[in-house]
Write an enzyme that holds these catalytic residues in place. Sequence first.
Site, PDB file in Angstrom:
ATOM      1  N   ASP A 147       0.680  -1.255   0.240  1.00  0.00           N
ATOM      2  CA  ASP A 147      -0.061   0.030   0.260  1.00  0.00           C
ATOM      3  C   ASP A 147       1.145   0.850   0.095  1.00  0.00           C
ATOM      4  O   ASP A 147       0.565   2.111  -0.701  1.00  0.00           O
ATOM      5  CB  ASP A 147      -0.212   0.461   1.712  1.00  0.00           C
ATOM      6  N   HIS A 202      -4.977   5.824   7.294  1.00  0.00           N
ATOM      7  CA  HIS A 202      -4.373   7.592   6.549  1.00  0.00           C
ATOM      8  C   HIS A 202      -4.840   8.990   7.733  1.00  0.00           C
ATOM      9  O   HIS A 202      -4.810   8.975   8.194  1.00  0.00           O
ATOM     10  CB  HIS A 202      -4.654   7.605   5.542  1.00  0.00           C
ATOM     11  N   CYS A 221      -3.089   7.997  -1.060  1.00  0.00           N
ATOM     12  CA  CYS A 221      -4.562   7.498  -1.755  1.00  0.00           C
ATOM     13  C   CYS A 221      -4.735   8.817  -3.044  1.00  0.00           C
ATOM     14  O   CYS A 221      -4.905  10.013  -3.068  1.00  0.00           O
ATOM     15  CB  CYS A 221      -5.446   8.185  -1.028  1.00  0.00           C
TER      16      CYS A 221
END
Length: 303
Positions: A12, A205, A236
């Site tokens: 990620d 996040h 993101c």
Amino acid sequence: MLIQVVEVSPRDGLQNEPEILSTDRKVELIQRCVDAGARRVEAVSFVRADRVPQMADAEAVMAAVPRRDDVSYIGLVLNRRGLDRAIAAGVDEVNCVVVATETFSQRNQGASVNEMVQAWLDIAKAARAAGLRTSVTVAAAFGCPFEGEVSPKVVGDLTRRLADGEPDEIALADTIGVGVPVQVRNLVAAVTAAAPGVPLRAHFHDTRNTAIANALAAVEAGVTVLDASVGGIGGCPFAPSATGNVATEDLTYALHRSGYATGLEPRKLVETATWVGVELGKSRLPAALGRAGWFPGDLDPQG
């Protein structure tokens, strides 16, 4: 009490960075994380290379990672093709992501929520038959960049459907970093009611500097597994100026100072963050511990 931290920087974290690391450098990042105490590592994703070029070498990475009996490697899969690749590559666990809102699901995965639920159910059955551990992540559970607020009822209803796949773990993700602690408590309650007995994991996040508070709220609500990324790398594509997942070293500091054990070594985490920052060409990463240092003094606890 032990809180397990899943290190997600190799997947990620890196997949949202513009700089693409070589296979060797990705493997070195994973090795450094393991050396720092990580025992579950989200190492790769098995998705289309034209959509996520940072993950194009997933098989090569898995062929070279350090294999240890006490380390479990997670691969992200979104369909049966990805699962077949993951099984062949030798992952220990697979994670599937299902987005809580229709617009985000279509934009991010090119499929409806219903289609992704069905994909998950197929993945879960086949993965279980192959002897793999399974988890499913409810993405954008705390808010959507296109549809705004997401209610606990929506998340609970979706979780109830996902639970039919008999996951070993369900993760709640604040994908764009909008959540606050009261939401954490409400969502944990909703998901616990929808899937009683299924262990929960949380993925935060730090876009609005709430990730540490949210992580501690999750632990207080009964969550014992948290995702984190060394240095706070990542981001993101649907959240402008978003930072990555909560930084592993900062989360470790907050947990240790709050009386929880993690099995992670803060000094090695900071060293790893410094290293990966150089590799990514970044002069400064979101994480704070490397700049501020441990308190009190130079204490570097292990455990």
